[in-house]
Design a protein around this motif. Sequence first.
Motif, PDB file in Angstrom:
ATOM      1  N   ARG A 126      43.371  14.571 -45.974  1.00  0.00           N
ATOM      2  CA  ARG A 126      42.400  13.467 -46.180  1.00  0.00           C
ATOM      3  C   ARG A 126      41.462  13.345 -44.980  1.00  0.00           C
ATOM      4  O   ARG A 126      40.252  13.242 -45.127  1.00  0.00           O
ATOM      5  N   TYR A 137      39.207  16.274 -44.851  1.00  0.00           N
ATOM      6  CA  TYR A 137      38.238  16.171 -45.963  1.00  0.00           C
ATOM      7  C   TYR A 137      37.024  15.372 -45.478  1.00  0.00           C
ATOM      8  O   TYR A 137      35.871  15.794 -45.647  1.00  0.00           O
ATOM      9  N   LEU A 138      37.303  14.243 -44.837  1.00  0.00           N
ATOM     10  CA  LEU A 138      36.188  13.384 -44.404  1.00  0.00           C
ATOM     11  C   LEU A 138      35.418  14.011 -43.234  1.00  0.00           C
ATOM     12  O   LEU A 138      34.205  13.837 -43.120  1.00  0.00           O
ATOM     13  N   VAL A 188      33.081  16.299 -44.874  1.00  0.00           N
ATOM     14  CA  VAL A 188      31.970  15.523 -45.443  1.00  0.00           C
ATOM     15  C   VAL A 188      30.948  15.240 -44.346  1.00  0.00           C
ATOM     16  O   VAL A 188      29.738  15.439 -44.527  1.00  0.00           O
ATOM     17  N   VAL A 219      32.185  16.354 -54.597  1.00  0.00           N
ATOM     18  CA  VAL A 219      33.428  15.770 -54.096  1.00  0.00           C
ATOM     19  C   VAL A 219      34.464  15.971 -55.208  1.00  0.00           C
ATOM     20  O   VAL A 219      34.421  15.315 -56.243  1.00  0.00           O
ATOM     21  N   GLU A 275      34.986   6.996 -50.326  1.00  0.00           N
ATOM     22  CA  GLU A 275      34.509   7.096 -48.940  1.00  0.00           C
ATOM     23  C   GLU A 275      33.640   8.349 -48.753  1.00  0.00           C
ATOM     24  O   GLU A 275      32.596   8.303 -48.092  1.00  0.00           O
ATOM     25  N   ALA A 276      34.069   9.462 -49.343  1.00  0.00           N
ATOM     26  CA  ALA A 276      33.301  10.710 -49.203  1.00  0.00           C
ATOM     27  C   ALA A 276      31.902  10.539 -49.806  1.00  0.00           C
ATOM     28  O   ALA A 276      30.895  10.906 -49.179  1.00  0.00           O
ATOM     29  N   ARG A 291      29.599   8.297 -47.652  1.00  0.00           N
ATOM     30  CA  ARG A 291      29.037   8.961 -46.471  1.00  0.00           C
ATOM     31  C   ARG A 291      27.911   9.929 -46.863  1.00  0.00           C
ATOM     32  O   ARG A 291      26.892  10.020 -46.175  1.00  0.00           O
ATOM     33  N   CYS A 296      24.860  14.478 -54.218  1.00  0.00           N
ATOM     34  CA  CYS A 296      26.306  14.675 -54.394  1.00  0.00           C
ATOM     35  C   CYS A 296      26.739  14.296 -55.796  1.00  0.00           C
ATOM     36  O   CYS A 296      26.022  13.592 -56.514  1.00  0.00           O
TER      37      CYS A 296
END
Length: 304
Positions: free
Chosen positions: A197, A200-201, A204, A216, A226-227, A230, A238
């Motif tokens: 996690r 992952y961010l 991103v 995503v 959250e992804a 951002r 996205c």
Amino acid sequence: MTPHNRRGRRSAESSIVQTLSLRSAFRPAAHRLANILSKAYVAGPELRDAVAAMDRFGRLGYATTLGYFNADDELPSRIAELDRAALEALSEGPRRGYVSIKVPALQFDAALVDQIALASRRTGVGIHFDSHGIEAADATFKSIAVALRQTQRVGCTLPARWQRSQDDAKRATELGLRVRIVKGQWADPAAPDLDPRANYLQLVDRLAGRARTVAVATHDPVLAREALRRLRAAGTPCELELLFGLPMRPCLALAKEERIPVCIYVPFGQGWMPYALSQLRKKPGMALWMMKDLAAAAALRVRG
Ligand SMILES: Cc1cc2nc3c(=O)[nH]c(=O)nc-3n(C[C@H](O)[C@H](O)[C@H](O)COP(=O)(O)OP(=O)(O)OC[C@H]3O[C@@H](n4cnc5c(N)ncnc54)[C@H](O)[C@@H]3O)c2cc1C
């Protein structure tokens, strides 16, 4: 439904019944449930099964990723033929999406990758490279370079479980690739404890404001929110990409609320079933989510 197709569906049902581990008294109900789940969560072995699922999703406003999951004994040339047929299918009418390919199954054959990329250029439908074990990553990027000689509509997958993905993210933006971020099915032996996690961010953040487009790809609604937040804050195009076969309801609700485009990966072929069942075995609670998804989808159909 062809006899081959019927056989596939029957074995899917019996495997789901075993997976659900219900006692014999409940077997008839388990079979009915398995029947519903296998129809709703497995497109089927043939391209036409995936096309039918794609058109159902299209009517709900979702784009589609078509991905062929080969059996172990299939020839690379046959797999490439199916990848090209999937490109043709996606180019018809109002269909939207792209084709995901598995280069290890093509034995990284540059001639086959070139043929698929040519078909991508001719049809105007993009191709995307799935990620596999970390040992296949360098060869996958070599295949991506081959595809880029024919078309710019190329994407790669970055697994958050790998340390190298941070460098691959830079490479992907330099090459102008569409990027899909996943947690990843295979761990990085050099960093087995990497928090997917958190990584992952970080991926991103590395892609935000730089990548052409980011998908995503997760069924974890907290991480997805959250992804996407951002990426949008950085003005990066996205979308949310979901896998047909995993519970979708919470993430679809998020996409609707945030007005995020959705793309559904529809796997087809005999090789898909073992993956789908391993997910069910790992998380038996998924059967409940699937039923909730089905109820939500039925409600959508009634309203639509
Ligand atoms: C479109 C797509 C393409 C993919 N392509 C690849 C690929 O090329 N290579 C590869 O290695 N892997 C790929 N994967 C698989 C991916 O790496 C993961 O194994 C898979 O997506 C499971 O991880 P997850 O983040 O979706 O959910 P997990 O964390 O595994 O959770 C599974 C389920 O739990 C539920 N859940 C999780 N978190 C929450 C939460 N916070 N709240 C409520 N429910 C929750 C969700 O319903 C979810 O279905 C792909 C996945 C997708 C969706």
